[in-house]
Motif scaffolding. Structure first.
Motif, PDB file in Angstrom:
ATOM      1  N   LEU A 181       4.863  -1.311   7.301  1.00  0.00           N
ATOM      2  CA  LEU A 181       3.381  -1.596   7.149  1.00  0.00           C
ATOM      3  C   LEU A 181       2.995  -0.669   5.672  1.00  0.00           C
ATOM      4  CD1 LEU A 181       0.200  -3.006   7.144  1.00  0.00           C
ATOM      5  CD2 LEU A 181       0.104  -1.143   9.183  1.00  0.00           C
ATOM      6  N   ILE A 182       2.629  -0.745   4.554  1.00  0.00           N
ATOM      7  CA  ILE A 182       2.550   0.267   3.514  1.00  0.00           C
ATOM      8  C   ILE A 182       0.424   0.680   3.538  1.00  0.00           C
ATOM      9  CG2 ILE A 182       2.753   0.987   1.139  1.00  0.00           C
ATOM     10  CD1 ILE A 182       5.209   0.293   2.666  1.00  0.00           C
ATOM     11  N   LEU A 183       0.196   1.781   4.005  1.00  0.00           N
ATOM     12  CA  LEU A 183      -1.205   2.426   3.687  1.00  0.00           C
ATOM     13  C   LEU A 183      -1.040   3.119   2.876  1.00  0.00           C
ATOM     14  CD1 LEU A 183      -0.795   4.378   7.455  1.00  0.00           C
ATOM     15  CD2 LEU A 183      -2.503   1.574   6.337  1.00  0.00           C
ATOM     16  N   TRP A 184      -2.200   2.948   2.068  1.00  0.00           N
ATOM     17  CA  TRP A 184      -2.616   3.137   0.863  1.00  0.00           C
ATOM     18  C   TRP A 184      -2.572   5.546   0.488  1.00  0.00           C
ATOM     19  CZ3 TRP A 184      -2.551   1.937  -3.298  1.00  0.00           C
ATOM     20  CH2 TRP A 184      -3.368   0.897  -3.613  1.00  0.00           C
ATOM     21  N   ASP A 185      -2.412   6.067  -0.320  1.00  0.00           N
ATOM     22  CA  ASP A 185      -1.810   7.485  -0.388  1.00  0.00           C
ATOM     23  C   ASP A 185      -3.648   8.015  -0.822  1.00  0.00           C
ATOM     24  OD1 ASP A 185      -1.640  10.014  -0.212  1.00  0.00           O
ATOM     25  OD2 ASP A 185       0.133   9.452  -0.667  1.00  0.00           O
ATOM     26  N   SER A 186      -3.695   9.339  -1.269  1.00  0.00           N
ATOM     27  CA  SER A 186      -4.273   9.896  -1.940  1.00  0.00           C
ATOM     28  C   SER A 186      -4.420   9.343  -3.665  1.00  0.00           C
ATOM     29  CB  SER A 186      -5.161  10.888  -2.074  1.00  0.00           C
ATOM     30  OG  SER A 186      -3.146  11.565  -2.500  1.00  0.00           O
ATOM     31  N   ILE A 187      -5.999   8.990  -4.293  1.00  0.00           N
ATOM     32  CA  ILE A 187      -5.391   8.530  -6.171  1.00  0.00           C
ATOM     33  C   ILE A 187      -4.857   9.787  -6.957  1.00  0.00           C
ATOM     34  CG2 ILE A 187      -6.653   7.945  -7.839  1.00  0.00           C
ATOM     35  CD1 ILE A 187      -8.363   6.600  -5.517  1.00  0.00           C
TER      36      ILE A 187
ATOM     37  N   THR B  70      -8.762  13.510 -19.106  1.00  0.00           N
ATOM     38  CA  THR B  70      -9.553  13.330 -18.839  1.00  0.00           C
ATOM     39  C   THR B  70     -10.504  14.251 -17.251  1.00  0.00           C
ATOM     40  OG1 THR B  70     -11.031  11.796 -17.234  1.00  0.00           O
ATOM     41  CG2 THR B  70      -8.933  12.033 -16.796  1.00  0.00           C
ATOM     42  N   LYS B  71     -12.295  14.237 -17.339  1.00  0.00           N
ATOM     43  CA  LYS B  71     -12.282  14.938 -16.604  1.00  0.00           C
ATOM     44  C   LYS B  71     -12.958  14.563 -14.833  1.00  0.00           C
ATOM     45  CE  LYS B  71     -17.073  15.189 -18.453  1.00  0.00           C
ATOM     46  NZ  LYS B  71     -16.298  14.363 -19.468  1.00  0.00           N
ATOM     47  N   THR B  72     -12.823  13.661 -14.992  1.00  0.00           N
ATOM     48  CA  THR B  72     -13.023  12.357 -13.483  1.00  0.00           C
ATOM     49  C   THR B  72     -11.923  13.047 -12.817  1.00  0.00           C
ATOM     50  OG1 THR B  72     -12.738  10.729 -15.474  1.00  0.00           O
ATOM     51  CG2 THR B  72     -12.516   9.648 -12.930  1.00  0.00           C
ATOM     52  N   GLN B  73     -13.071  13.109 -11.556  1.00  0.00           N
ATOM     53  CA  GLN B  73     -12.347  13.414 -10.404  1.00  0.00           C
ATOM     54  C   GLN B  73     -11.680  12.117  -9.357  1.00  0.00           C
ATOM     55  OE1 GLN B  73     -14.644  16.450  -7.646  1.00  0.00           O
ATOM     56  NE2 GLN B  73     -14.936  17.073  -9.811  1.00  0.00           N
ATOM     57  N   GLU B  74     -10.713  12.612  -8.453  1.00  0.00           N
ATOM     58  CA  GLU B  74     -10.515  11.304  -8.116  1.00  0.00           C
ATOM     59  C   GLU B  74     -11.457  11.007  -6.813  1.00  0.00           C
ATOM     60  OE1 GLU B  74      -8.772  15.058  -8.082  1.00  0.00           O
ATOM     61  OE2 GLU B  74      -7.276  14.104  -9.721  1.00  0.00           O
TER      62      GLU B  74
ATOM     63  N   PHE C  11       5.716   4.059  -4.812  1.00  0.00           N
ATOM     64  CA  PHE C  11       5.891   3.375  -3.549  1.00  0.00           C
ATOM     65  C   PHE C  11       6.875   4.695  -3.038  1.00  0.00           C
ATOM     66  CE2 PHE C  11       4.542  -0.377  -4.932  1.00  0.00           C
ATOM     67  CZ  PHE C  11       4.264  -1.090  -3.478  1.00  0.00           C
ATOM     68  N   GLN C  12       6.195   5.550  -2.091  1.00  0.00           N
ATOM     69  CA  GLN C  12       7.190   6.536  -1.388  1.00  0.00           C
ATOM     70  C   GLN C  12       7.312   5.880   0.334  1.00  0.00           C
ATOM     71  OE1 GLN C  12       4.976  10.429  -1.903  1.00  0.00           O
ATOM     72  NE2 GLN C  12       5.534  10.081  -3.858  1.00  0.00           N
ATOM     73  N   ILE C  13       7.667   6.707   1.543  1.00  0.00           N
ATOM     74  CA  ILE C  13       7.836   6.157   2.611  1.00  0.00           C
ATOM     75  C   ILE C  13       6.121   5.746   3.382  1.00  0.00           C
ATOM     76  CG2 ILE C  13       8.436   6.979   4.289  1.00  0.00           C
ATOM     77  CD1 ILE C  13      10.095   9.681   4.185  1.00  0.00           C
ATOM     78  N   LYS C  14       6.322   4.133   3.624  1.00  0.00           N
ATOM     79  CA  LYS C  14       5.057   3.142   3.812  1.00  0.00           C
ATOM     80  C   LYS C  14       4.332   4.061   3.560  1.00  0.00           C
ATOM     81  CE  LYS C  14       7.802   2.651   7.946  1.00  0.00           C
ATOM     82  NZ  LYS C  14       7.283   3.029   9.638  1.00  0.00           N
ATOM     83  N   LYS C  15       3.699   4.737   2.108  1.00  0.00           N
ATOM     84  CA  LYS C  15       2.123   5.348   1.400  1.00  0.00           C
ATOM     85  C   LYS C  15       2.550   4.330  -0.033  1.00  0.00           C
ATOM     86  CE  LYS C  15       0.901   8.285   4.553  1.00  0.00           C
ATOM     87  NZ  LYS C  15      -0.294   7.614   4.978  1.00  0.00           N
ATOM     88  N   ALA C  16       1.711   4.282  -0.718  1.00  0.00           N
ATOM     89  CA  ALA C  16       1.597   3.419  -2.223  1.00  0.00           C
ATOM     90  C   ALA C  16       0.255   4.506  -2.798  1.00  0.00           C
ATOM     91  CB  ALA C  16       0.909   2.694  -2.034  1.00  0.00           C
ATOM     92  N   GLN C  17       0.631   5.793  -3.307  1.00  0.00           N
ATOM     93  CA  GLN C  17      -0.167   6.009  -4.498  1.00  0.00           C
ATOM     94  C   GLN C  17      -0.649   5.369  -5.799  1.00  0.00           C
ATOM     95  OE1 GLN C  17       1.090  10.272  -6.437  1.00  0.00           O
ATOM     96  NE2 GLN C  17      -0.823  10.454  -4.773  1.00  0.00           N
ATOM     97  N   PRO C  18      -1.806   5.109  -5.575  1.00  0.00           N
ATOM     98  CA  PRO C  18      -2.052   4.497  -6.887  1.00  0.00           C
ATOM     99  C   PRO C  18      -2.198   5.624  -8.317  1.00  0.00           C
ATOM    100  CG  PRO C  18      -3.635   4.386  -5.405  1.00  0.00           C
ATOM    101  CD  PRO C  18      -2.543   5.413  -5.232  1.00  0.00           C
ATOM    102  N   VAL C  19      -1.667   5.333  -9.662  1.00  0.00           N
ATOM    103  CA  VAL C  19      -1.908   6.446 -10.844  1.00  0.00           C
ATOM    104  C   VAL C  19      -2.743   5.794 -11.986  1.00  0.00           C
ATOM    105  CG1 VAL C  19      -0.603   7.840 -12.300  1.00  0.00           C
ATOM    106  CG2 VAL C  19       0.040   7.311  -9.871  1.00  0.00           C
ATOM    107  N   PHE C  20      -4.180   6.850 -12.617  1.00  0.00           N
ATOM    108  CA  PHE C  20      -4.648   6.024 -13.139  1.00  0.00           C
ATOM    109  C   PHE C  20      -4.869   6.584 -14.394  1.00  0.00           C
ATOM    110  CE2 PHE C  20      -6.226   4.187  -8.928  1.00  0.00           C
ATOM    111  CZ  PHE C  20      -5.949   2.680  -9.390  1.00  0.00           C
ATOM    112  N   THR C  21      -4.201   6.307 -15.603  1.00  0.00           N
ATOM    113  CA  THR C  21      -4.444   7.237 -16.543  1.00  0.00           C
ATOM    114  C   THR C  21      -5.330   6.798 -17.220  1.00  0.00           C
ATOM    115  OG1 THR C  21      -1.823   7.243 -16.884  1.00  0.00           O
ATOM    116  CG2 THR C  21      -2.759   8.279 -18.581  1.00  0.00           C
ATOM    117  N   LEU C  22      -6.093   8.006 -17.852  1.00  0.00           N
ATOM    118  CA  LEU C  22      -7.838   7.491 -18.006  1.00  0.00           C
ATOM    119  C   LEU C  22      -7.563   8.085 -19.798  1.00  0.00           C
ATOM    120  CD1 LEU C  22      -9.749   7.776 -15.331  1.00  0.00           C
ATOM    121  CD2 LEU C  22      -8.743   5.919 -15.903  1.00  0.00           C
TER     122      LEU C  22
END
Length: 562
Positions: free
Chosen positions: A157-163, A169-173, A216-227
């Protein structure tokens, strides 16, 4: 003759680009694929494999082929299909029941099992199991009938990690988290990731410079957005000094100022100020501020103020408070309240009035609902998609006695009555082929009250509504108009265009009250890199303006962005 030679040469060049030719046929059922050219031999082989795979998916598992080379650059293939196999029985096995509730059962067609397995994997990917696997087990054959059992392995089971936000960009996570709906600790969803890409591509604040990735790390998935932040801020203005005819020896300041600041602090915070004064007596002021996702809630809050001074007739002020909620990635719901106040400036002309004039002092408190549906492919210069904006409001309007009016004008007048208001805008973009597109926009609205005043009415005309007329040329109680443009693109955001506008307006203070304005013209929209230059020439006809080129209008401006 030259044209004929040109097209013949073009045809020969196109043929010369194909260096490998392939033709196939099958025995029963008999099908034929005519000669088809490919640039390279591996491309032809890939095409042949796709044909054979499609037959296998139909159940012809024992097919084989015979090949006949015709020269070095041509291949003719005969496909013998053999027996077509069907499913006699197939068991769900250990596949979770909740994954198959919305999936049609497997039919006797062989390909239905593959489709069923793809649906299961899709469900698993959207429920936190991106590494799930499914296969057929215990396969048995009786003649042309098959039976099997599905075997499913969910994986971890994989859970979302922090974005994570990268790029210039100055956009905040936290802002990206709010607009995409990706929450740390929630199960991974491939569908949610794909929808996030669409939402980010439509943002007016930034563009994606790379495809979104997932670490993908240990049961975590961190999405990376390049803006990369867009040049969205606007500072534009014209200041003029004219002799003040009312006060000799003094100067009159006229002009226009547009200041728009977007995405302040990378939080979706917007501020805008618009001021316009075209002559000594008429000017307008608009102030707008918006805060997105207040206190990390799903609500946006915006505050607006509008002031319109119409020569020496009246002064109208609007104060609005809006609450917005993102229902889906495309749908936006708004609840708003507004207070509109209008006062007559000069009353000398009404000293001898015996009934309520067409302008009067009033206060109108509105409560309303708005809904927006956005399916455009770009926030600034879309080429495909459609947009719907709508508002509906009601409230109590109270007429205020003006001491400059004779008291008898208020006799028999209902000083407090309900007033209704509605507007809708529908925009559609077509892109037929590279370099050619079409834009359509329909707009309609109404306002209703038993004591409707001239300073209540809609103001239409000009660049943003019916072109070929002065800004705010028309007063209307109800209206509808259609804008049509044919666009010839010669750059990403640059195009030539011809347009036609058609409208129907109702004004209870003019006779005849129904006006059907029509306008047409041409123009150019030029993206200079640091801004957009727009020049439009139009001529219009209405009850108040004849169709003459001496009444033509030029709408132009340069919008600088930084």
């Amino acid at each position: 003759m030259a044209c004929i030679l040109f097209f013949l040469a073009g045809g020969l060049i196109c043929e010369a680009q194909n260096s490998y030719w392939l033709k196939w046929s099958s025995d029963d059922p008999q099908q034929v694929g005519d000669w088809r050219g490919f640039v390279t031999k591996p491309e032809g082989r890939k095409y042949l494999d796709s044909i054979q795979n499609s037959f296998q998916n139909e159940g012809y598992l024992s097919l084989y082929s015979e090949e006949e080379e015709i020269g070095k650059d041509s291949l003719q293939v005969k496909i013998f299909l053999g027996t077509k196999y069907l499913w006699e029985s197939i068991s769900q096995g250990n596949v979770p029941r909740e994954f198959t509730e919305d999936i049609e059962p497997v039919s006797d067609e062989y390909a239905s099992a593959s489709q069923w397995m793809r649906h299961v994997i899709t469900e698993a990917e959207n429920r936190g199991f991106p590494f799930a696997e499914i296969k057929l087990d215990s396969i048995e054959r009786k003649g042309d009938k098959l039976s099997a059992v599905f075997h499913y392995d969910s994986g971890p089971l994989i859970l979302w990690d922090s974005i994570k936000v990268a790029g210039d960009t100055k956009t905040q996570e936290r802002y990206i988290q709010h607009i995409t709906g990706i929450r740390p600790g929630a199960p991974f969803s491939q569908k949610q990731l794909e929808e996030a890409k669409i939402v980010l591509n439509r943002s007016p604040y930034f563009v994606q410079t790379q495809s979104a990735t997932v670490d993908f790390q240990i049961k975590k998935a961190q999405p990376v957005f390049t803006l990369r932040d867009r040049n969205t801020n606007v500072l534009d203005g014209i200041i003029g000094l004219l002799p003040n005819t009312n006060e000799p020896g003094k100067m009159l300041i006229t002009g226009q100022l547009d200041l728009e600041l977007y995405h302040l602090g990378g939080k979706g915070r917007d501020i805008a100020v618009h001021w316009q004064r075209v002559n000594i007596a008429t000017q307008s002021l608009d102030i707008y501020a918006k805060e997105s996702f207040v206190l990390n809630s799903p609500l946006d809050v915006s505050l607006g103020f509008n002031l319109l001074k119409q020569d020496s007739s009246f002064l109208t002020r609007n104060l609005s408070l809006d609450f917005g909620y993102h229902m889906t990635s495309n749908s936006y719901l708004r609840f708003f309240t507004r207070r509109q106040a209008s006062d007559v400036l000069e009353t000398e002309a009404y000293d001898n009035a015996t009934e309520l004039p067409d302008v009067a002092d009033y206060r109108w408190n509105q409560y309303g609902l708005g809904w927006d549906w956005d399916k455009l492919d770009s926030p600034y210069f879309p080429r495909r998609g459609f947009l719907i904006n709508s508002e509906l409001a009601m409230g109590n309007k109270r007429i205020i006695e003006n001491t400059g009016f004779p008291p008898e004008v208020y006799v028999g007048v209902d000083m407090s009555s309900p007033q209704y208001f509605g507007q809708v805008e529908v925009e559609k973009h077509f892109f037929f082929r590279p370099g050619w597109g079409m834009w359509l926009k329909g707009n309609g609205g109404f306002i209703q009250n038993q004591n409707l005043l001239l300073n209540d009415l809609f103001r239409l005309g000009g660049l943003k509504s019916i072109r070929g007329f002065n800004e705010n040329f028309f007063f209307a109680r109800s209206y509808g108009y259609l804008n049509m443009e044919q666009r010839l693109f010669f750059g990403e955001n640059s195009f030539l265009m011809v347009f036609a506008d058609f409208g129907i307006l109702e004004n209870p203070y003019f006779a005849p009250s129904i006006d059907k304005p029509v306008s047409f013209g041409a123009g150019i929209n030029l993206d200079t890199g640091s801004g957009v230059f727009r020049f439009i020439y139009g001529v219009g006809k209405s009850n108040l303006q004849p169709l003459q080129f001496s009444y033509s209008r030029i709408h132009f401006g340069y919008l600088a962005r930084f």
